[in-house]
Scaffold this motif. Structure first.
Motif: not given
Length: 84
Positions: A20-24, A27, A47, A50
C-alpha cells in the motif's frame, strides 16, 4: 531455485504480505471482497501498487483466499485497526 523478494520494509515477503502506498509498514489490515463477502488479513510490507485504479496489491497466496487469482482484481474494502 526461487528468488525471494524483499519488500520495502526490508523483509522477505510471505504468504500474508501486501503493498500500500501510505499505510504504515507492519500494519495488519483486513481485506474483504464486496463481490463475495470473503476476507483475509494481510501485513503491509511493501509500497505500491503503481497501477492506476488499484489501492492494494496482495501476494498471490493471500489473494487466492478471496478470489481466483486469474481474476486479477476485485472490488473490496480495507479495514484497520482490526477489531477483535
Amino acid at each position: 531455485m526461487v528468488k525471494e523478494k524483499k519488500g520495502a520494509a526490508g523483509v522477505i515477503l510471505d504468504s500474508e504480505s501486501a503493498a500500500h502506498k501510505t499505510i504504515k509498514f507492519w500494519t495488519r489490515v483486513k481485506v474483504t471482497s464486496l463481490e463475495n463477502g470473503k476476507s483475509t488479513t494481510v501485513k503491509i510490507l511493501d509500497r505500491g501498487p503503481y497501477v492506476q485504479g488499484r489501492i492494494l496489491d496482495m501476494v498471490k497466496t493471500a489473494f487466492s483466499k478471496i478470489h481466483n487469482p486469474s481474476k486479477g482484481i476485485f472490488r473490496g474494502k480495507i479495514e484497520w485497526p482490526i477489531q477483535s
